[in-house]
Motif scaffolding. Structure first.
Motif, mmCIF file in Angstrom:
data_model
loop_
_atom_site.group_PDB
_atom_site.id
_atom_site.type_symbol
_atom_site.label_atom_id
_atom_site.label_comp_id
_atom_site.label_asym_id
_atom_site.label_seq_id
_atom_site.Cartn_x
_atom_site.Cartn_y
_atom_site.Cartn_z
ATOM 1 N N GLY A 98 0.893 -1.224 0.001
ATOM 2 C CA GLY A 98 0.047 -0.102 -0.096
ATOM 3 C C GLY A 98 0.811 1.453 -0.059
ATOM 4 N N ARG A 99 2.173 1.061 -0.220
ATOM 5 C CA ARG A 99 3.044 2.325 -0.033
ATOM 6 C C ARG A 99 3.042 2.980 -1.493
ATOM 7 N NH1 ARG A 99 8.340 0.516 1.692
ATOM 8 N NH2 ARG A 99 7.848 -1.476 0.590
ATOM 9 N N LEU A 100 2.607 2.394 -2.669
ATOM 10 C CA LEU A 100 2.631 3.013 -4.163
ATOM 11 C C LEU A 100 1.051 2.770 -4.587
ATOM 12 C CD1 LEU A 100 4.160 4.474 -5.882
ATOM 13 C CD2 LEU A 100 4.723 2.250 -6.921
ATOM 14 N N THR A 101 0.322 3.872 -4.738
ATOM 15 C CA THR A 101 -0.791 3.984 -5.193
ATOM 16 C C THR A 101 -1.237 3.617 -6.471
ATOM 17 O OG1 THR A 101 -1.324 6.391 -5.214
ATOM 18 C CG2 THR A 101 -1.808 5.401 -3.339
ATOM 19 N N ASP A 102 -2.241 3.470 -7.013
ATOM 20 C CA ASP A 102 -2.421 3.446 -8.887
ATOM 21 C C ASP A 102 -2.418 4.749 -9.382
ATOM 22 O OD1 ASP A 102 -3.097 0.869 -8.597
ATOM 23 O OD2 ASP A 102 -5.484 1.020 -8.505
ATOM 24 N N GLU A 103 -2.510 5.809 -8.373
ATOM 25 C CA GLU A 103 -2.298 7.325 -9.022
ATOM 26 C C GLU A 103 -1.031 7.440 -9.152
ATOM 27 O OE1 GLU A 103 -2.958 11.825 -7.470
ATOM 28 O OE2 GLU A 103 -4.333 10.307 -6.710
ATOM 29 N N GLY A 104 -0.106 6.919 -8.315
ATOM 30 C CA GLY A 104 1.290 7.227 -8.076
ATOM 31 C C GLY A 104 2.222 6.508 -9.223
ATOM 32 N N ARG A 105 1.721 5.213 -9.416
ATOM 33 C CA ARG A 105 2.128 4.516 -10.377
ATOM 34 C C ARG A 105 1.895 5.255 -11.898
ATOM 35 N NH1 ARG A 105 3.440 -0.663 -9.003
ATOM 36 N NH2 ARG A 105 3.175 -1.532 -11.022
#
Length: 148
Positions: A98-105
């Motif tokens: 959960g440290r990298l969200t879809d938005e972040g990716r």
């Protein structure tokens, strides 16, 4: 020199020439287009290696480069995969934790496509708490073809 020795010598030379010719030319299909090692191909090979599918990785490498089997195997054996090098954690673990969200990716993919790899590395490091070496390794093999 006896005729039998001459015949054996000629047969040995012909066989050696055929073997050398086959090794040099390899089994190439002249109609097949070789795409080379694009970012998408590198990402596919990395995913196959990470999943433990080394044979599939070799096949993908050979199809993309036209390399002989021995060269493809050697390349895959020495392939750098994020999460398997010293001091490098796996990007998938960052995502599932959960440290990298879809938005972040999605934002990281946009930055890479825009040629802003340094910014993408900084964003990855900030979002996951990764070190600079890990961020650099992950961004180097980032698959931008994924639609997050």
């Amino acid at each position: 020199m006896p005729p039998l020795v001459k015949l054996v010598l000629i047969v040995v030379i012909v066989i050696a020439a055929v073997v050398i010719w086959g090794r040099v030319m390899g089994r190439r299909d002249p109609d097949r287009e070789i795409v080379g090692l694009t970012d998408a191909v590198r990402a596919k090979v990395s995913r196959e290696i990470s999943a433990g599918h080394k044979i599939n990785a070799i096949k993908i490498y050979r199809e993309a480069t036209g390399a002989p089997l021995a060269d493809a195997k050697r390349a895959v054996d020495h392939w750098f995969v994020p999460g398997q090098g010293p001091g490098v954690r796996d990007a998938a673990a960052s995502y599932t934790a959960g440290r990298l969200t879809d938005e972040g990716r999605a934002r990281i993919s946009e930055l890479i496509l825009a040629g802003r790899r340094e910014d993408a590395m900084a964003l990855y490091a900030e979002a996951t708490g990764a070190g600079s070496a890990e961020a650099q390794a992950i961004i180097r093999t980032w698959d931008t073809s994924q639609h997050y």
